[in-house]
Motif scaffolding. Sequence first.
Motif, mmCIF file in Angstrom:
data_model
loop_
_atom_site.group_PDB
_atom_site.id
_atom_site.type_symbol
_atom_site.label_atom_id
_atom_site.label_comp_id
_atom_site.label_asym_id
_atom_site.label_seq_id
_atom_site.Cartn_x
_atom_site.Cartn_y
_atom_site.Cartn_z
ATOM 1 N N TYR A 152 -102.876 -17.529 -58.134
ATOM 2 C CA TYR A 152 -103.514 -18.750 -57.678
ATOM 3 C C TYR A 152 -103.180 -18.949 -56.211
ATOM 4 O O TYR A 152 -102.108 -18.556 -55.756
ATOM 5 N N ASN A 153 -104.082 -19.593 -55.476
ATOM 6 C CA ASN A 153 -103.835 -19.929 -54.074
ATOM 7 C C ASN A 153 -103.932 -21.439 -53.902
ATOM 8 O O ASN A 153 -104.888 -22.062 -54.377
ATOM 9 N N PHE A 154 -102.939 -21.993 -53.198
ATOM 10 C CA PHE A 154 -102.867 -23.426 -52.947
ATOM 11 C C PHE A 154 -102.881 -23.669 -51.447
ATOM 12 O O PHE A 154 -102.300 -22.904 -50.683
ATOM 13 N N ASP A 155 -103.540 -24.762 -51.029
ATOM 14 C CA ASP A 155 -103.522 -25.098 -49.608
ATOM 15 C C ASP A 155 -102.208 -25.810 -49.264
ATOM 16 O O ASP A 155 -101.343 -25.983 -50.125
ATOM 17 N N GLU A 156 -102.049 -26.229 -48.003
ATOM 18 C CA GLU A 156 -100.809 -26.852 -47.528
ATOM 19 C C GLU A 156 -100.496 -28.178 -48.213
ATOM 20 O O GLU A 156 -99.372 -28.661 -48.149
ATOM 21 N N ASP A 157 -101.494 -28.799 -48.866
ATOM 22 C CA ASP A 157 -101.283 -30.057 -49.576
ATOM 23 C C ASP A 157 -101.021 -29.842 -51.060
ATOM 24 O O ASP A 157 -100.953 -30.808 -51.820
#
Length: 177
Positions: A152-157
């Motif tokens: 999974y990829n998550f943004d900075e938030d």
Amino acid sequence: AARAAGAPLAAPASFAAARERNPTKERLTTAGGTYYGNLQDGMFHGRGQYLYASGDTYVGEYQFGEQRGQGIYTSAIGDIYTGAFQNDLAHGHGHATFANGDQYEGDWLLGERTGQGKYTWADGQTSEGGWKDGRSIGRHEHRWPDGRSKAYNFDEDGVLVSRDHVGVFERARFKFP
């Protein structure tokens, strides 16, 4: 067991045992609880133990009045953090076991999961990757006890932005306790 309002704090058995081993250590009661350990210039310094009025405890190193160095913090509800402290907060590498059975091992910055780490749920699922302010960031490898895994990829938030296994873009919050 809950402490009745106004009832005196019960010192953990380790307080009495430590007093027997080293009778030169100080015992000091403050508004927030009771400290047992070394003092320097009236401040907690060296090895010590603090029993908070809330029932939380800290056993570990102090420097000039603050929890700094290696220690163990146990909350009244059963959460336990073992590792590095700075400014009275988890800071550096450490391991937390939460009362619900979940665990986190990795980097901490001023009390928040920040850096690289691995979160393990009580049911055996894991998520390993980057963290910032307690949220997942960047690429995380999620594994299930049966051996399946997905990236999974998550943004900075901490917002989920993609799942590598199907290439579907989503926006959903993914937070840990």
